[in-house]
Each structure stands twice: as C-alpha cells, then as structure tokens.
Design an enzyme around this catalytic site. Structure first.
Site, PDB file in Angstrom:
ATOM      1  N   GLU A  54      -6.199  -5.958   3.966  1.00 21.11           N
ATOM      2  CA  GLU A  54      -6.251  -7.184   3.163  1.00 21.11           C
ATOM      3  C   GLU A  54      -7.375  -7.117   2.151  1.00 21.11           C
ATOM      4  N   GLY A  95       2.685  -2.799   8.235  1.00 16.51           N
ATOM      5  CA  GLY A  95       3.005  -3.008   9.643  1.00 16.51           C
ATOM      6  C   GLY A  95       4.507  -3.223   9.820  1.00 16.51           C
ATOM      7  N   THR A 151       0.824  -1.214   0.000  1.00 18.18           N
ATOM      8  CA  THR A 151       0.000   0.000   0.000  1.00 18.18           C
ATOM      9  C   THR A 151       0.855   1.260   0.000  1.00 18.18           C
TER      10      THR A 151
HETATM   11  C1  PKZ Z   1      -0.179 -17.368  10.531  1.00 17.01           C
HETATM   12  C2  PKZ Z   1      -1.032 -17.200  11.752  1.00 17.01           C
HETATM   13  C3  PKZ Z   1      -2.089 -16.180  11.532  1.00 17.01           C
HETATM   14  C4  PKZ Z   1      -2.750 -15.694  12.804  1.00 17.01           C
HETATM   15  C5  PKZ Z   1      -3.863 -14.697  12.523  1.00 17.01           C
HETATM   16  C6  PKZ Z   1      -3.374 -13.335  12.118  1.00 17.01           C
HETATM   17  C7  PKZ Z   1      -4.415 -12.494  11.377  1.00 17.01           C
HETATM   18  C8  PKZ Z   1      -4.367 -11.063  11.627  1.00 17.01           C
HETATM   19  C9  PKZ Z   1      -3.164 -10.341  11.059  1.00 17.01           C
HETATM   20  C10 PKZ Z   1      -3.471  -9.637   9.753  1.00 17.01           C
HETATM   21  C11 PKZ Z   1      -2.446  -8.569   9.385  1.00 17.01           C
HETATM   22  C12 PKZ Z   1      -2.683  -8.057   8.000  1.00 17.01           C
HETATM   23  C13 PKZ Z   1      -2.353  -6.605   7.830  1.00 17.01           C
HETATM   24  C14 PKZ Z   1      -2.917  -6.094   6.564  1.00 17.01           C
HETATM   25  C15 PKZ Z   1      -1.983  -6.289   5.379  1.00 17.01           C
HETATM   26  C16 PKZ Z   1      -2.492  -5.613   4.139  1.00 17.01           C
HETATM   27  O1  PKZ Z   1      -3.465  -4.933   4.125  1.00 17.01           O
HETATM   28  S1  PKZ Z   1      -1.564  -5.968   2.755  1.00 17.01           S
HETATM   29  C17 PKZ Z   1      -2.346  -5.051   1.484  1.00 17.01           C
HETATM   30  C18 PKZ Z   1      -3.699  -5.626   1.113  1.00 17.01           C
HETATM   31  N1  PKZ Z   1      -4.164  -5.007  -0.085  1.00 17.01           N
HETATM   32  C19 PKZ Z   1      -5.151  -5.529  -0.838  1.00 17.01           C
HETATM   33  O2  PKZ Z   1      -5.774  -6.516  -0.491  1.00 17.01           O
HETATM   34  C20 PKZ Z   1      -5.421  -4.833  -2.138  1.00 17.01           C
HETATM   35  C21 PKZ Z   1      -6.827  -5.127  -2.644  1.00 17.01           C
HETATM   36  N2  PKZ Z   1      -6.859  -5.009  -4.087  1.00 17.01           N
HETATM   37  C22 PKZ Z   1      -6.723  -6.108  -4.920  1.00 17.01           C
HETATM   38  O3  PKZ Z   1      -6.558  -7.240  -4.493  1.00 17.01           O
HETATM   39  C23 PKZ Z   1      -6.791  -5.854  -6.405  1.00 17.01           C
HETATM   40  O4  PKZ Z   1      -6.528  -4.509  -6.691  1.00 17.01           O
HETATM   41  C24 PKZ Z   1      -8.192  -6.196  -6.959  1.00 17.01           C
HETATM   42  C25 PKZ Z   1      -9.257  -5.447  -6.195  1.00 17.01           C
HETATM   43  C26 PKZ Z   1      -8.423  -7.708  -6.809  1.00 17.01           C
HETATM   44  C27 PKZ Z   1      -8.268  -5.832  -8.410  1.00 17.01           C
HETATM   45  O5  PKZ Z   1      -7.086  -6.294  -8.998  1.00 17.01           O
HETATM   46  P1  PKZ Z   1      -6.951  -6.172 -10.579  1.00 17.01           P
HETATM   47  O6  PKZ Z   1      -5.554  -6.499 -10.938  1.00 17.01           O
HETATM   48  O7  PKZ Z   1      -7.487  -4.834 -10.981  1.00 17.01           O
HETATM   49  O8  PKZ Z   1      -7.869  -7.369 -11.073  1.00 17.01           O
HETATM   50  P2  PKZ Z   1      -9.280  -7.294 -11.798  1.00 17.01           P
HETATM   51  O9  PKZ Z   1      -9.105  -6.550 -13.093  1.00 17.01           O
HETATM   52  O10 PKZ Z   1     -10.323  -6.802 -10.853  1.00 17.01           O
HETATM   53  O11 PKZ Z   1      -9.531  -8.845 -12.099  1.00 17.01           O
HETATM   54  C28 PKZ Z   1      -8.712  -9.495 -13.070  1.00 17.01           C
HETATM   55  C29 PKZ Z   1      -8.791 -10.981 -12.807  1.00 17.01           C
HETATM   56  O12 PKZ Z   1      -7.930 -11.319 -11.705  1.00 17.01           O
HETATM   57  C30 PKZ Z   1      -8.645 -12.097 -10.753  1.00 17.01           C
HETATM   58  N3  PKZ Z   1      -8.051 -11.842  -9.438  1.00 17.01           N
HETATM   59  C31 PKZ Z   1      -7.950 -10.656  -8.805  1.00 17.01           C
HETATM   60  N4  PKZ Z   1      -7.335 -10.815  -7.630  1.00 17.01           N
HETATM   61  C32 PKZ Z   1      -7.030 -12.134  -7.508  1.00 17.01           C
HETATM   62  C33 PKZ Z   1      -6.398 -12.939  -6.513  1.00 17.01           C
HETATM   63  N5  PKZ Z   1      -5.948 -12.405  -5.343  1.00 17.01           N
HETATM   64  N6  PKZ Z   1      -6.256 -14.256  -6.729  1.00 17.01           N
HETATM   65  C34 PKZ Z   1      -6.724 -14.804  -7.878  1.00 17.01           C
HETATM   66  N7  PKZ Z   1      -7.355 -14.115  -8.866  1.00 17.01           N
HETATM   67  C35 PKZ Z   1      -7.494 -12.792  -8.680  1.00 17.01           C
HETATM   68  C36 PKZ Z   1     -10.057 -11.598 -10.871  1.00 17.01           C
HETATM   69  O13 PKZ Z   1     -10.963 -12.567 -10.331  1.00 17.01           O
HETATM   70  C37 PKZ Z   1     -10.186 -11.453 -12.388  1.00 17.01           C
HETATM   71  O14 PKZ Z   1     -10.392 -12.721 -12.929  1.00 17.01           O
HETATM   72  P3  PKZ Z   1     -11.302 -12.826 -14.278  1.00 17.01           P
HETATM   73  O15 PKZ Z   1     -12.658 -12.323 -13.915  1.00 17.01           O
HETATM   74  O16 PKZ Z   1     -10.640 -11.921 -15.302  1.00 17.01           O
HETATM   75  O17 PKZ Z   1     -11.280 -14.285 -14.612  1.00 17.01           O
HETATM   76  C1  FAD Z   2      -4.673  -1.750  10.437  1.00 21.19           C
HETATM   77  C2  FAD Z   2      -4.177  -1.768   9.000  1.00 21.19           C
HETATM   78  C3  FAD Z   2      -3.024  -2.480   8.689  1.00 21.19           C
HETATM   79  C4  FAD Z   2      -2.533  -2.473   7.376  1.00 21.19           C
HETATM   80  N1  FAD Z   2      -1.374  -3.151   7.096  1.00 21.19           N
HETATM   81  C5  FAD Z   2      -0.884  -3.119   5.840  1.00 21.19           C
HETATM   82  C6  FAD Z   2       0.339  -3.798   5.532  1.00 21.19           C
HETATM   83  O1  FAD Z   2       0.959  -4.395   6.408  1.00 21.19           O
HETATM   84  N2  FAD Z   2       0.811  -3.744   4.251  1.00 21.19           N
HETATM   85  C7  FAD Z   2       0.143  -3.084   3.260  1.00 21.19           C
HETATM   86  O2  FAD Z   2       0.612  -3.079   2.113  1.00 21.19           O
HETATM   87  N3  FAD Z   2      -1.043  -2.439   3.505  1.00 21.19           N
HETATM   88  C8  FAD Z   2      -1.556  -2.440   4.773  1.00 21.19           C
HETATM   89  N4  FAD Z   2      -2.736  -1.799   5.049  1.00 21.19           N
HETATM   90  C9  FAD Z   2      -3.389  -1.014   3.989  1.00 21.19           C
HETATM   91  C10 FAD Z   2      -4.653  -1.677   3.503  1.00 21.19           C
HETATM   92  O3  FAD Z   2      -4.350  -2.837   2.795  1.00 21.19           O
HETATM   93  C11 FAD Z   2      -5.433  -0.681   2.628  1.00 21.19           C
HETATM   94  O4  FAD Z   2      -5.838   0.389   3.447  1.00 21.19           O
HETATM   95  C12 FAD Z   2      -6.653  -1.358   2.016  1.00 21.19           C
HETATM   96  O5  FAD Z   2      -6.226  -2.241   0.997  1.00 21.19           O
HETATM   97  C13 FAD Z   2      -7.656  -0.344   1.452  1.00 21.19           C
HETATM   98  O6  FAD Z   2      -7.061   0.430   0.447  1.00 21.19           O
HETATM   99  P1  FAD Z   2      -7.156   2.045   0.521  1.00 21.19           P
HETATM  100  O7  FAD Z   2      -6.691   2.446   1.867  1.00 21.19           O
HETATM  101  O8  FAD Z   2      -6.488   2.570  -0.690  1.00 21.19           O
HETATM  102  O9  FAD Z   2      -8.707   2.375   0.463  1.00 21.19           O
HETATM  103  P2  FAD Z   2      -9.501   2.922  -0.829  1.00 21.19           P
HETATM  104  O10 FAD Z   2      -9.569   1.872  -1.851  1.00 21.19           O
HETATM  105  O11 FAD Z   2      -8.982   4.256  -1.183  1.00 21.19           O
HETATM  106  O12 FAD Z   2     -10.973   3.015  -0.183  1.00 21.19           O
HETATM  107  C14 FAD Z   2     -11.674   4.251  -0.079  1.00 21.19           C
HETATM  108  C15 FAD Z   2     -13.082   4.007  -0.563  1.00 21.19           C
HETATM  109  O13 FAD Z   2     -13.023   3.775  -1.980  1.00 21.19           O
HETATM  110  C16 FAD Z   2     -13.855   2.673  -2.307  1.00 21.19           C
HETATM  111  N5  FAD Z   2     -13.381   2.007  -3.532  1.00 21.19           N
HETATM  112  C17 FAD Z   2     -12.103   1.822  -3.921  1.00 21.19           C
HETATM  113  N6  FAD Z   2     -12.049   1.126  -5.070  1.00 21.19           N
HETATM  114  C18 FAD Z   2     -13.337   0.870  -5.421  1.00 21.19           C
HETATM  115  C19 FAD Z   2     -13.952   0.187  -6.518  1.00 21.19           C
HETATM  116  N7  FAD Z   2     -13.220  -0.384  -7.499  1.00 21.19           N
HETATM  117  N8  FAD Z   2     -15.306   0.118  -6.541  1.00 21.19           N
HETATM  118  C20 FAD Z   2     -16.042   0.663  -5.562  1.00 21.19           C
HETATM  119  N9  FAD Z   2     -15.523   1.337  -4.502  1.00 21.19           N
HETATM  120  C21 FAD Z   2     -14.187   1.435  -4.433  1.00 21.19           C
HETATM  121  C22 FAD Z   2     -13.700   1.743  -1.100  1.00 21.19           C
HETATM  122  O14 FAD Z   2     -14.803   0.827  -1.042  1.00 21.19           O
HETATM  123  C23 FAD Z   2     -13.723   2.749   0.048  1.00 21.19           C
HETATM  124  O15 FAD Z   2     -15.060   3.002   0.404  1.00 21.19           O
HETATM  125  C24 FAD Z   2      -3.236  -1.761   6.356  1.00 21.19           C
HETATM  126  C25 FAD Z   2      -4.406  -1.069   6.672  1.00 21.19           C
HETATM  127  C26 FAD Z   2      -4.886  -1.066   7.985  1.00 21.19           C
HETATM  128  C27 FAD Z   2      -6.147  -0.309   8.310  1.00 21.19           C
END
Ligand code: PKZ
Ligand code: FAD
Length: 634
Positions: A407, A189, A150
């Site tokens: 996530e 983090g 991010t």
């Molecule tokens: C070990 C012990 C544990 C203990 C317990 C601990 C728990 C507790 C600690 C938690 C700690 C965390 C801390 C937070 C850590 C962060 O937050 S890390 C950052 C997380 N960030 C995100 O998740 C970003 C979210 N955004 C995305 O994933 C992508 O931008 C989106 C929304 C999937 C869109 O990606 P895109 O490249 O624009 O893909 P899109 O054009 O929408 O789709 C293209 C194709 O790819 C596919 N696709 C997209 N994503 C995927 C995927 N991930 N996989 C497969 N296919 C995919 C779509 O289904 C689509 O397929 P088709 O329909 O074409 O067949």
């Molecule tokens: C506690 C915490 C820990 C984190 N840890 C990590 C980490 O370790 N590593 C890391 O890389 N990231 C981390 N993150 C970041 C986190 O993964 C992002 O904040 C999250 O993926 C959301 O993205 P954003 O902040 O850009 O929100 P945005 O996407 O900007 O969301 C703002 C608004 O826009 C809307 N929006 C965005 N896209 C669309 C769409 N296509 N259609 C409709 N609505 C849409 C959303 O629904 C939301 O209402 C952490 C976040 C938090 C809160």
C-alpha cells in the site's frame, strides 16, 4: 463440581485492586458499550464453531495444504456471514486483517483482497451502471476479485506501469497486454489461485496517446472450471474500463488524475487500525508473560523477581502499551477525515483530497514502522520463548512489517507527505491537517515541560523541520540545481519533516481525545499517564529534532528523563489491567505466552507435544542418514 479455573498467582495479584473500570476502557476502544456487546457476540458466534478450529497447527502443514485449509475456513466464514448476530459489514470488518479473522485464518484470508480492495475499487471508481452490474455479483460472492496493480518491474512508480490497455474504437474494446516480463502482474493477493476477476491498473492508450494509469475490470478465470482464460498469461483479454472516461471513443479527463489512486488511500487508512490491533496483541502477550516470568536476582537473596519489575523491561513494554492508545485515537481521527473527504469527493468537492492523501500516507508510514519496531521489542522482551513460532510473535511481526511495504512503500509515502508539507508551507494555503504551517508560529522562548508545553515543542519541531528542508531546497536551487535534483538531495531533511508532522498529529490526537473524552477520573488518570509517557518517550527518542527547532536545553532533557522514569514506575502496577482492558480472547492472541490465565509453561509444553517430530522417539531419518554417518568412522 465446577473445574477450578487456574490463574497464575502473580497475574491474580496483578489484577487485584485495579483502580479503574477496565470495561470503560474496553468500551472506549470498541467505540461504545453496544459495540463491545456486538463484538463479544460475534466472537462467540465464530469461535464456538468446531469446524473453524485447526486439527493440527498450521505450521506443520505443507504450502498447498495450508492454502487449502485456509480457503476451507474462509469459505465457511462466508457461509456464516448471513446468520451473523453483528450484521454483514461489522462482521466483514472483524474477519479481515488482524482481529477476529486472525484467530481462525492464521496464515491470512484468501478472500481479503476481494473485500479490502476489489469491492472498494468498484465502489470508488465504477460508474453507476458498472456498480449495478458488478457490485451485487461481488457481494454475493458470485465472483472473487483482487486488485492487480504491482508488476514484477514496478510497484511504487505507478506512472511507470507497463501493462497497456489500448482502446480500439472500431470494436469499442480495450486490448490489455503485458508487453514484457517485467510487466507481469506480481504480488496481488489471491491472484495466483483464488480470484477469477481483477481490477487491473494499466496505462490507457487511445488514439495513440497514453492517458495514464486507469482501472480495468478483467475476468481471469472461467467461472465454472476456474481455468485461466485463453491468453491470460499475456493478458490478451477484453476488459472493461472502470469509471469509464471513454465517451463515444473520446477520452474525457477525470477532474483529478489521482482519483484512480483512491482505493490505495482507503487501504492506507484501514491499515493504521490493523497494525494497531496487531500491536495490541503483541503488547498483551509480552506484558502478561513478563508478569508470569520470574528471572535472576533483583535484591540479593530475594526470590527471583517478575521480569516486569526491572525498569529495563518497563522501558521496553510501556511505550508500546501507550502507543496502542495513541495509534488507535489517531486512526479514529483519520477514519473520520476519510469519511468527510470521501463524501465531499462524491459531491465533486476535491478540496480535502490533498489533506487526506498527505495524512493517510503519514499515518500509514508512521503506525506501520513504529508498530513493527515495537512488536520486535515485545518479542525480544520474552527471551527464547518469544522466538518460538507458537508465541505468535513471528506471525504478528510478519504481518506488521508487510504493512511497511504494501500500500505504498513507507519511504515513498514519507516523500509524498513532504511534498504536501512543502507546498502548504510555501503557498501558505490549504492544509486542513497542517494548519500550523500557515501563518507564523510564535514559539515560546523558554520551554514549558507540561503536557501542553510539550505539544507546543512538537509543533515547533514539525514546522521547523519543514523550514530546514525548504532552506536546503532553496540552497540547491541557488546553486543552479534542477528541482528534481534539489529534491533528491534534500530527501533526508524532507523525510524528517514528514515524520515530525506525523508524530505531531498522533500526539495532538491523543491529547485532544483525553480533553474531549467523557472519562471517569480513574480512567482519565491512567490514560493521561500513558499519554505523557508516550509523548516524552518520543521526544527523548528524537531529541535532535527538538534541539534543532526549539529552545530545549540539556536541563530540560534531564528533567524530562526523570519524569519519564517516574511515569514508568507509576504505570507499572496497572500494566496487566491495561492489557486486560483490550479484552483480546486467547484464541485471538493465539499464544501460550499471553493467555489470560498465565498457565504459560504447561501450554508451552502442550504446544511442543503437537509437533510431528514429537510423535515418535526416533525419527525415521535416523536410520536413513544419521546411523550410516555414525557408523562411517569418517
Ligand atoms: C475493510 C476492513 C479492513 C480490515 C483491515 C484489513 C487491512 C489489512 C489488509 C491489507 C491488504 C493490502 C495488500 C496490499 C495491496 C497493495 O499493495 S496495492 C498496491 C499499492 N501500491 C502503491 O501504493 C503504489 C505507491 N505509489 C503511488 O501511490 C504513486 O506512485 C506515488 C508514489 C504517489 C507517486 O505517484 P505519481 O503519479 O508519480 O504522483 P506525483 O508526481 O508524486 O504527485 C502528483 C500529485 O498527485 C498527488 N497524489 C499522489 N498520489 C495521490 C493519492 N493517492 N491521492 C491524492 N493525491 C495524490 C500528489 O500529492 C501530487 O500533488 P501535487 O503536489 O502535484 O499537488
Ligand atoms: C504482503 C504484500 C502484499 C501485497 N499485495 C499487493 C496487492 O494485493 N496488489 C498489488 O498491486 N500490490 C501488492 N503488493 C505490492 C506492493 O504494493 C509493492 O511491493 C509496494 O508498493 C512497493 O513497491 P516495490 O515493490 O516496487 O518497491 P520499490 O519501490 O522497488 O522499493 C525498493 C526501494 O526503492 C525505494 N524507492 C522507490 N521509489 C523511490 C523514490 N521515488 N524515492 C526514494 N526511494 C524510492 C524504496 O523506498 C525502497 O527502498 C503487496 C506487497 C506485499 C509485501
């Protein structure tokens, strides 16, 4: 003479004549009797260590002191890892997230990302050579990593990430740079002060062409001095591309461009379990407190009743109690799918990847949002004492609501689920976890309100809402709207369809687990009551979906409402016994409201006494500020 163990008389009465074996439920939730023994041994091993106890409540420390104290304990925990009675992996799992770890690290584990994302990224994306080079170092804690994806300007839209990694064929190096302020990595983090390495997601440029986001191993800080490396702010580093797709200067496309998103799938799967653990804590605290707390007058002239005897209180607490079982069983089911899909992917078989992506997005969004709502209801059900920091509700709520965003922000994940559902329904193919979308669902004409009949209603709603969304998309298409506009204008329908699909999965997991499970009759009875209560609760909450997609009538709804309140009354006597079955130690609950012995008021008093403000009768600020005011005759 042994000290008489206090037990609140009301809680004591609640625990008498329990009709089922609590340990049987404990073993069910732990994954078997052996796992329960292992968990209890580990809890004793960790919680008996005096060095892991807080000298003062964390809330009274400064930001920097909180960090230092949590880091001290996190490092001590790592030292204890080697001698853990439960082995490394079960110990690590217990020490990350909302379980045992939260009893020690109340503000969060500074090393969590190292284990939850950094190592999984190396395992999932690294080549054999890279794993040989980095994994041992990571496991031995000779390096501390994080997952830096991010940026200030982008978290959701990964294809919009600005950090660039340009491959220089002459030096065979990658130059990583943050071209703008919004490209700064933000949120990862441990990035601020703890990690000295990171998996950095960046746009790979080679031969002038952008090949999309890829993971790079980047050293952030000097391993000896911990000083940031030169240029770290502008991220001008010589990183290593993980899972190298650069062979002798030529980019080789991965079999699936989304494999680099695999780490996020793993975390979405474990987040479902983690929010369920937090929900179990909240439900235990609120349930025990509601059986200790006596308030108001139910029967004129009678003693104040336990607040749990109000139907309104049962309506607040028994659905979340049921949800803890529903989410646990669904999370277990998802965990099994994750392992199967991952093993297949390692053999090059990606067939289950779309199902895993669709289901992990659906469950992570559903469990985190429902758990957040339920935790807030649990907090409210404890009145003013639920609002206190020492109740632990603020911390539990903060952890669960974070999971609604990290996530993958939940709305964005719902839309990913919808994309998968529409594709499965239209193409009538694939869709392991959504097989009901393939082939015509012959819905029953009249509604049957048995458990099986209600599950069929959920299926009718799930397939019906996908069809409603597809009809909206087609309607926009016929009006000449471009696909992306049609998609955006159908978002409300698409999200409803995704949520109905997620609910169906949870409901079917619950019902199927009871069918398949080897349960004693008394446990089966109480879990079946919880299952029926929960699926009726959700149906009543979302009755519009069911009216729209099935032959549900007003009469059916009235019948289900009466069934629901009958179930509240039937389950009420077992509420404390059910939360006791979670076997959550007081240290893990970390709340005077939820302690096993119910000695709530004394513990609240003792907590208040710990406040620095209560160490003297008159705080020094009186003389500095208040006294002059009082004398100033404004
Ligand atoms: C070990 C012990 C544990 C203990 C317990 C601990 C728990 C507790 C600690 C938690 C700690 C965390 C801390 C937070 C850590 C962060 O937050 S890390 C950052 C997380 N960030 C995100 O998740 C970003 C979210 N955004 C995305 O994933 C992508 O931008 C989106 C929304 C999937 C869109 O990606 P895109 O490249 O624009 O893909 P899109 O054009 O929408 O789709 C293209 C194709 O790819 C596919 N696709 C997209 N994503 C995927 C995927 N991930 N996989 C497969 N296919 C995919 C779509 O289904 C689509 O397929 P088709 O329909 O074409 O067949
Ligand atoms: C506690 C915490 C820990 C984190 N840890 C990590 C980490 O370790 N590593 C890391 O890389 N990231 C981390 N993150 C970041 C986190 O993964 C992002 O904040 C999250 O993926 C959301 O993205 P954003 O902040 O850009 O929100 P945005 O996407 O900007 O969301 C703002 C608004 O826009 C809307 N929006 C965005 N896209 C669309 C769409 N296509 N259609 C409709 N609505 C849409 C959303 O629904 C939301 O209402 C952490 C976040 C938090 C809160």
């Amino acid at each position: 003479m042994s000290k008489e163990i206090y037990e609140n008389p009301d809680l004591k009465k609640e625990r008498q004549n329990c009709p089922f074996n609590k340990e049987e439920i404990t073993h069910l939730l732990d994954g078997g009797k052996e796992k329960t023994i292992e968990r209890k041994q580990l809890e004793n091993y960790i919680l008996s260590d005096e060095q892991l106890k807080d000298a003062v409540p964390m809330e009274y420390l400064s930001h920097a002191d909180k960090y230092a104290e949590e880091l001290r304990k996190a490092c001590l925990l790592m030292h204890k890892l080697a001698d853990s009675p439960a082995g490394q992996v079960p110990t690590l799992r217990a020490l990350m997230g909302a379980g045992l770890g939260s009893a020690v690290l109340k503000e969060g584990n500074p090393l969590a990302l190292h284990y939850v994302m950094f190592i999984p990224a190396l395992m999932g994306q690294g080549t054999i050579d890279q794993q040989a080079k980095w994994l041992e170092k990571a496991y031995n804690l000779n390096m501390i990593g994080t997952y830096a994806q991010t940026e200030l300007g982008h978290g959701t839209f990964l294809r919009g990430l600005e950090t660039r990694a340009t491959y220089d064929p002459k030096t065979q190096e990658f130059i990583l740079e943050s071209p703008s302020l919004t490209a700064y990595k933000w949120w990862p983090g441990s990035l601020g002060k703890t990690a000295n390495y990171a998996v950095v997601m960046a746009q790979l440029y080679t031969k002038g062409k952008c090949e999309g986001t890829h993971p790079f191993m980047v050293q952030l800080r000097d391993e000896e001095t911990h000083e940031p490396l030169p240029g770290i702010v502008n991220m001008w580093l010589n990183p290593v591309c993980i899972s190298s797709y650069i062979h002798y200067g030529t980019y080789v496309k991965p079999t699936n461009s989304k494999l680099s998103y695999a780490t996020m799938v793993f975390v979405r799967v474990v987040v479902c379990q983690d929010v369920t653990t937090n929900l179990r804590k909240a439900v235990t605290i609120a349930t025990r407190y509601s059986c200790v707390r006596r308030q108001s007058e139910l029967k004129p002239g009678d003693r104040e009743p336990q607040v749990m005897d109000y139907q309104a209180q049962q309506n607040k607490l028994l659905p979340p109690l049921a949800a803890t079982f529903a989410f646990q069983l669904a999370a277990d089911h998802l965990w099994n799918l994750y392992h199967t899909a991952n093993n297949n992917i390692e053999q090059g078989d990606l067939e289950l990847l779309p199902d895993l992506h669709g289901l992990s997005c659906a469950l992570k969004a559903l469990c985190s949002s429902e758990a957040a709502n339920f935790v807030e209801v649990c907090r409210q059900s404890c009145g003013g004492h639920g609002y206190m920091s020492c109740s632990n509700f603020p911390r539990i709520y903060g952890q669960v609501t974070a999971a609604e965003t990290y996530e993958g922000e939940n709305t964005v994940l719902w839309l990913q689920v919808a994309r998968y559902l529409v594709k499965t329904r239209k193409e009538q193919s694939g869709g392991l976890s959504v097989k009901y979308l393939i082939g015509e669902e012959k819905g029953p004409k009249t509604v049957d309100t048995t458990l099986e009949g209600i599950v069929k209603l959920y299926r009718r709603a799930a397939v019906g809402l996908v069809d409603v969304a597809i009809a909206e998309l087609d309607k926009s298409g016929r009006k000449g709207e471009a696909p992306h506009d049609a998609w955006n204008h159908a978002a409300v329908y698409l999200i409803k369809a995704a949520q109905a699909h997620a609910r169906l999965f949870v409901v079917e997991s619950f019902v199927d687990s009871l069918k398949e499970g080897k349960l004693s009759a008394p446990v089966r009875t109480v879990l079946s009551q919880l299952c029926e209560l929960f699926i009726i609760y959700w149906l009543l909450e979302r009755s519009g979906d069911f009216f729209l997609c099935s032959n549900l009538t007003k009469q059916d709804l009235l019948l289900l409402n009466s069934k629901y309140v009958e179930l509240l009354a039937a389950i009420r006597p077992q509420a404390v016994n059910l939360v006791d079955s979670f076997d959550l130690r007081d240290e893990v609950l970390n709340s005077p409201l939820g302690c096993w012995d119910g000695n709530v008021y004394q513990r609240l008093f003792d907590e208040a006494a710990k406040s620095p403000l209560n160490q003297s009768n008159v705080h020094e600020s009186f003389h500095k500020y208040l006294k002059p005011l009082l004398k100033s005759n404004l």
